[in-house]
Design an enzyme around this catalytic site. Structure first.
Site, PDB file in Angstrom:
ATOM      1  N   GLU A 113      16.543 135.178 143.538  1.00  0.00           N
ATOM      2  CA  GLU A 113      16.519 133.706 143.458  1.00  0.00           C
ATOM      3  C   GLU A 113      17.379 133.244 142.291  1.00  0.00           C
ATOM      4  O   GLU A 113      17.839 134.061 141.485  1.00  0.00           O
ATOM      5  CB  GLU A 113      15.077 133.199 143.298  1.00  0.00           C
ATOM      6  N   HIS A 229      13.101 120.753 142.271  1.00  0.00           N
ATOM      7  CA  HIS A 229      13.598 121.850 143.111  1.00  0.00           C
ATOM      8  C   HIS A 229      14.839 121.347 143.840  1.00  0.00           C
ATOM      9  O   HIS A 229      14.816 120.260 144.424  1.00  0.00           O
ATOM     10  CB  HIS A 229      12.526 122.290 144.112  1.00  0.00           C
ATOM     11  N   ARG A 276      17.855 126.595 138.157  1.00  0.00           N
ATOM     12  CA  ARG A 276      17.456 125.479 139.010  1.00  0.00           C
ATOM     13  C   ARG A 276      17.876 124.106 138.464  1.00  0.00           C
ATOM     14  O   ARG A 276      18.274 123.227 139.225  1.00  0.00           O
ATOM     15  CB  ARG A 276      15.935 125.547 139.139  1.00  0.00           C
ATOM     16  N   HIS A 337       9.113 119.200 141.470  1.00  0.00           N
ATOM     17  CA  HIS A 337       8.534 120.475 141.916  1.00  0.00           C
ATOM     18  C   HIS A 337       7.526 121.072 140.931  1.00  0.00           C
ATOM     19  O   HIS A 337       6.499 121.592 141.343  1.00  0.00           O
ATOM     20  CB  HIS A 337       9.677 121.458 142.139  1.00  0.00           C
ATOM     21  N   ARG A 372      12.003 126.202 134.059  1.00  0.00           N
ATOM     22  CA  ARG A 372      11.378 127.465 134.488  1.00  0.00           C
ATOM     23  C   ARG A 372      12.315 128.318 135.344  1.00  0.00           C
ATOM     24  O   ARG A 372      12.999 127.801 136.244  1.00  0.00           O
ATOM     25  CB  ARG A 372      10.120 127.149 135.297  1.00  0.00           C
TER      26      ARG A 372
END
Ligand code: SIN
Length: 495
Positions: A113, A229, A276, A337, A372
Site C-alpha cells: 500500500e 483517503h 496518503r 477517513h 498515518r
C-alpha cells in the site's frame, strides 16, 4: 447503578482485543453504541501492516516508512513499540482464530500500500481484513463468561471524582440513563468521520470518546491531522462512502484525471504509492485544475479472475454499480477517513486521567505523526490494546463508591438534524484537505455557536449527546488547525 471491574467503551478492534487480553477472572463490561456488528474496524479492507521478521534491518525499514509518511512528527518510542510488537500480536490474533490469507504452501500473503517500501500488509478474505478479524474476535468475546456486552447504548460522560476516573454514565436509545462504576475505563470509541459530510466512517463515528475525554479534562493532541483517503468510490451520494482500498494501487492501479491523463509521477517519486496525504492533495489539485469533482483508478491491466479473487468485496460493490474493474475506469475522490490525533496516551495506553485508558483511533499514541501510514491503524489497536490489558492485569482493581447526582430523564427525541447538517457542511467546506485562515475563522464562528447553544440545552437525549459530541469534536479540530500555521502531513494550509 451498576458495577464492573473494567469498563470498555467501544466494540471495534481496539475494544475487543483489549478485552480478550485481560485475565479471565476480571469482570469486564463492553458498551457498544450500535450493534456489535457495526464498527469502523469491520470496514478495514487493505489489512494490517506487520513485519513478522525479528531482524532489526527489516523492522527499522517499517519504522522509517512510518516516519516518512508521518512527516517525522511521530513519537520515536511509540513507533518502535508498534513495529517491534507487531509479530507477537499477529500470533495472538491467529490464536484467537483469525485466518489471514495464505498461498498454496500456507505462507502468509503480503500486500502493498501507499508509503510502504515493501509488501508487509497481512490481509484476510482478500479485501475484507477488518470483517474477518472482527468475526473471529466477536466469536471469542461471546464465549467468555467474564465479559458482558451492552449493545445500543452510548457512554455520555466519564465519572470523575477528584481528578480520577471511576466509570461512565451511559444512555440507551430510549434515553434511559445508568451509571457504571468501574476500577478502570478504556475509551475505544473509534473515529470522528461523521463530523464531515463525506467519510468512509459509519454514521455513529461522532467523536464521542474525544468529546467525553475533553469534558473530563484529559489532554488531547494533534487533532488537526485529519486524514483523507484518496480513493473513496465516487457516486454513492453524500454520507458514508465506500472505500476502494489502497491495495488496488498496490496491485498496480494508476490514477488518471478527468482528461484520462496519469498525474502522480509529477507529484512524487513513489507515484501512486506515495503516502496518503500526498496522494489526496495531488488529487485535489488535479480536480481543481480540471474543473472536476473526481478522478479515476485504472486497473484494467489485471484479469477479471485476479480482481474477483483479490478484491471480492470491491468487485461486487462496483459491479452492482455497473462498473467492471477489468474493463472500466473507477471514479474516485478523497474523503475523510481517519483521525491521527486524539486522547493523549503513554506507552501503556494510560491517558492523563488516572484509571482512564484510550485505544485505537480515538487515542493519540504518537505512532502516526502528521499522517498515518496505510494499515498501521489496526496494528495500533492490537499493540496498544495488549499493553493496556497487561497494565490492567497487573493493577489492583478497586471499585470506589461514589455519590452521584440523579439523572433527569427526558422523553424528547429531537434529532438536531439541521445542526448536524450544518456541522458536516462547514467541516467539509472549510476544514478539509486544503485550509486557509479565513476559512477556519468562518468555520470556528459557526461551529462554536452550535457548541455553545448545545452546551446550554436541557434536552439530554441520546441524539443530543451525539450532536454535542460532533460540535465539540469539530470545534477542537478547528482550534488545532488554527494553531498550526505551517503545512505538514494531512494539515495543508494554502496561506
Ligand atoms: C485501505 O484499504 O486503503 C485502507 C487501509 C487503511 O486505512 O489503513
Amino acid at each position: 447503578m451498576e458495577k464492573t471491574e473494567v469498563l470498555i467503551i467501544g466494540g471495534g478492534l481496539a475494544g475487543l482485543f483489549t478485552a480478550l487480553n485481560i485475565d479471565s477472572n476480571i469482570k469486564i463490561t463492553i458498551v457498544v453504541k450500535d450493534s456489535i456488528n457495526i464498527a469502523n474496524s469491520e470496514l478495514a479492507q487493505g489489512g494490517i501492516a506487520a513485519e513478522l521478521s525479528k531482524s532489526d534491518d527489516v523492522l527499522i525499514k517499517h519504522i522509517k516508512d512510518t516516519f516518512r509518511a508521518g512527516a517525522n512528527l511521530n513519537d520515536a518510542l511509540a513507533t518502535k513499540t508498534l513495529v517491534y510488537e507487531a509479530g507477537d500480536n499477529i500470533e495472538r490474533l491467529i490464536e484467537f482464530g483469525v485466518e489471514f490469507d495464505t498461498d498454496n504452501q500456507g505462507n502468509l500473503l503480503m500486500a502493498q500500500e501507499g508509503g510502504h517500501g515493501t509488501r508487509r500488509i497481512l490481509r484476510a478474505g482478500g479485501d475484507a481484513t477488518g470483517r474477518e478479524i472482527m468475526k473471529a474476535l466477536k466469536k471469542r468475546i461471546m464465549e467468555k463468561e467474564n465479559i458482558n456486552v451492552i449493545e445500543n447504548a452510548m457512554a455520555i460522560d466519564l465519572i470523575i471524582k477528584n481528578g480520577i476516573c471511576h466509570g461512565a454514565t451511559i444512555i440507551d436509545r430510549e434515553n434511559n440513563v445508568c451509571d457504571i462504576l468501574s476500577a478502570k475505563v478504556v475509551v475505544a470509541t473509534g473515529g470522528l468521520g461523521a463530523v464531515y459530510k463525506n467519510t468512509t466512517n459509519p454514521k455513529i463515528a461522532t467523536g464521542d470518546g474525544i468529546a467525553m475525554a475533553y469534558r473530563a479534562g484529559a489532554v488531547l493532541h494533534d487533532l488537526e491531522f485529519v486524514q483523507f483517503h484518496p480513493t473513496a468510490f465516487y457516486g454513492d451520494g453524500a454520507g458514508q462512502k465506500f472505500l476502494i482500498s489502497e491495495a488496488v494501487r498496490g496491485e498496480g492501479a494508476l490514477l488518471l484525471n478527468s482528461e484520462g491523463e496519469r498525474f502522480m509521477p509529477k507529484y512524487h517519486e513513489l507515484k501512486e504509492l506515495a503516502p496518503r496525504d500526498i496522494v489526496s492533495q495531488s488529487i485535489y489539485r488535479e480536480m481543481y485544475d480540471t474543473w472536476s469533482d473526481h478522478v479515476y483508478l485504472d486497473i484494467r491491466h489485471q484479469s477479471k479472475e485476479f480482481l474477483m479473487t483479490r478484491f471480492p468485496t470491491i468487485y461486487e460493490k462496483l459491479s452492482q454499480n455497473n462498473i467492471f474493474m477489468e474493463k472500466d475506469l473507477i471514479p474516485v475522490a478523497p474523503v475523510e477517513h481517519f483521525s491521527c490525533g486524539g486522547i493523549m496516551i503513554n506507552i501503556c495506553g494510560q491517558t492523563t486521567i488516572p484509571n482512564l485508558y484510550a485505544c485505537g483511533e480515538c487515542a493519540y499514541s504518537g505512532v502516526h505523526g502528521a499522517n498515518r501510514l496505510a494499515s498501521n491503524s489496526l496494528l495500533e489497536c492490537v499493540v496498544f490494546g495488549h499493553r493496556i490489558a497487561d497494565d490492567i492485569n497487573s493493577s489492583e482493581l478497586k471499585i470506589e463508591e461514589c455519590e452521584l447526582p440523579a439523572h433527569k430523564p427526558t422523553i424528547k427525541h429531537y434529532e438536531f438534524k439541521s445542526v448536524r447538517v450544518e456541522i458536516r457542511d462547514v467541516m467539509e467546506k472549510y476544514v478539509g484537505i486544503v485550509r486557509t485562515k479565513d476559512g477556519l475563522d468562518i468555520a470556528y464562528k459557526i461551529i462554536n455557536r452550535h457548541y455553545k447553544n448545545l452546551s446550554k440545552t436541557l434536552v439530554h437525549s441520546h441524539y443530543y449527546y451525539e450532536t454535542l459530541n460532533m460540535a465539540t469534536t469539530a470545534k477542537l479540530i478547528i482550534e488545532a488547525a488554527m494553531a498550526r500555521k505551517e503545512s505538514i502531513g494531512c494539515h495543508y494550509r494554502v496561506d
